[in-house]
Design a protein around this motif. Structure first.
Motif, short mmCIF file in Angstrom:
data_model
loop_
_atom_site.label_atom_id
_atom_site.label_comp_id
_atom_site.label_asym_id
_atom_site.label_seq_id
_atom_site.Cartn_x
_atom_site.Cartn_y
_atom_site.Cartn_z
N LEU A 48 0.82 -1.21 0.00
CA LEU A 48 0.00 0.00 0.00
C LEU A 48 0.86 1.27 0.00
CD1 LEU A 48 -2.77 -1.10 2.54
CD2 LEU A 48 -3.00 -0.88 0.06
N ALA A 49 1.99 1.22 0.73
CA ALA A 49 2.88 2.38 0.76
C ALA A 49 3.50 2.62 -0.61
CB ALA A 49 3.98 2.17 1.80
N ARG A 50 3.72 1.55 -1.34
CA ARG A 50 4.23 1.68 -2.72
C ARG A 50 3.19 2.37 -3.61
NH1 ARG A 50 8.14 2.74 -6.17
NH2 ARG A 50 7.79 1.81 -8.21
N ILE A 51 1.92 2.00 -3.42
CA ILE A 51 0.84 2.56 -4.24
C ILE A 51 0.56 4.02 -3.89
CG2 ILE A 51 -1.63 2.38 -4.79
CD1 ILE A 51 -1.36 -0.66 -4.28
N PHE A 52 0.44 4.31 -2.59
CA PHE A 52 0.00 5.65 -2.17
C PHE A 52 1.13 6.64 -1.90
CE2 PHE A 52 -3.57 2.85 -0.90
CZ PHE A 52 -4.58 3.47 -1.62
N PHE A 53 2.28 6.14 -1.42
CA PHE A 53 3.38 7.04 -1.07
C PHE A 53 4.61 6.90 -1.97
CE2 PHE A 53 1.56 6.01 3.34
CZ PHE A 53 0.58 6.98 3.21
N LYS A 54 4.52 5.98 -2.94
CA LYS A 54 5.63 5.73 -3.86
C LYS A 54 6.90 5.28 -3.15
CE LYS A 54 2.82 7.20 -6.99
NZ LYS A 54 2.07 6.19 -7.79
N GLU A 55 6.73 4.60 -2.01
CA GLU A 55 7.90 4.06 -1.31
C GLU A 55 8.48 2.90 -2.12
OE1 GLU A 55 7.10 2.96 2.70
OE2 GLU A 55 6.39 4.95 3.30
N PRO A 56 9.80 2.84 -2.28
CA PRO A 56 10.41 1.79 -3.10
C PRO A 56 10.31 0.41 -2.45
CG PRO A 56 12.10 3.07 -2.00
CD PRO A 56 10.81 3.78 -1.74
#
Length: 239
Positions: A48-56
């Protein structure tokens, strides 16, 4: 209004439903399975962090997730000798507890930029309390609060194990990626096992020590990645 909606989502979807699904999984199976399924949460946070916050989604972070979840399974005793069958219903309920647990990081992360951890946690618990009072049969249990020990343990659970824990975790979200904070939070079952050894006379088994080592190694991987990233940023600024 957006901030209010975020807090309401945290209260209902994360706090209330997380506790419901977690204890439902616990009641239908055992603590080992419930805890292990709950700690699929960091995996959901990473996605989810990849989707919403662009975390690698780095290889190092992926490896840390594997070590953290495997370590939790060893710590709580699901592996290697707990040979029991798990129904699909329990698996789904347990995974839902992990998913709702993950939502706290996703909904809280944006709020940490404008509000303190204490403010976020206070309002979250306020809305959760109102929701739980409206949807549970707690008023019918009011007679239990005639006993002093019920008040003592309830206050300790509320202030130390719950409120203080969420304040500290939310503070961590302000300085860490949501996925890294959730991986580091897998230290929780280790603390539970060690506390049992120190205060309740529990015995620490070999596979539990191995599980502790796995979880600690996952924390080292996360910390190492953070340190490496900080050095890269520092060098860039020096130039």
């Amino acid at each position: 209004y957006r901030k209010l909606i975020n807090l309401l989502l945290i209260a209902v979807l994360s706090m209330a439903l997380f506790n419901y699904f977690y204890f439902e999984a616990f009641s239908r199976s055992n603590l080992s399975i419930a805890v292990t399924l709950l700690y699929t949460g960091p995996l959901f946070v990473a996605i989810l962090a990849r989707i919403f916050f662009k975390e690698p989604l780095t290889k190092r972070k992926g490896l840390a997730l594997v070590f953290a979840i495997t370590g939790c399974a060893f710590v709580v005793g699901l592996f290697p000798f707990n040979e029991i069958s798990i129904s699909l219903t329990v698996v789904l309920i347990g995974i839902l507890s992990g998913f709702c647990y993950a939502l706290y990081s996703i909904f809280s992360k944006p709020l940490t930029k404008r509000y303190s951890a204490l403010t976020i946690t206070t309002y979250t618990f306020l809305y959760t309390s109102i929701f739980m009072l409206l949807t549970s049969d707690l008023p019918k249990k009011a007679n239990l609060f005639r006993f002093a020990d019920v008040w003592i343990w309830s206050l300790l659970l509320a202030l130390v194990a719950t409120f203080a824990a969420y304040v500290l975790y939310t503070t961590g979200l302000k300085y860490l990626e949501a996925s890294k904070a959730s991986i580091l939070a897998t230290i929780e079952p280790i603390v539970a096992v060690i506390s049992g050894v120190l205060f309740l006379g529990d015995q620490l088994m070999g596979w539990q020590v191995l599980g502790i080592a796995f979880v600690l190694y996952s924390a080292v991987l996360v910390a190492g990645e953070s340190a490496k990233k900080s050095k890269t940023i520092t060098r860039g600024l020096d130039k």
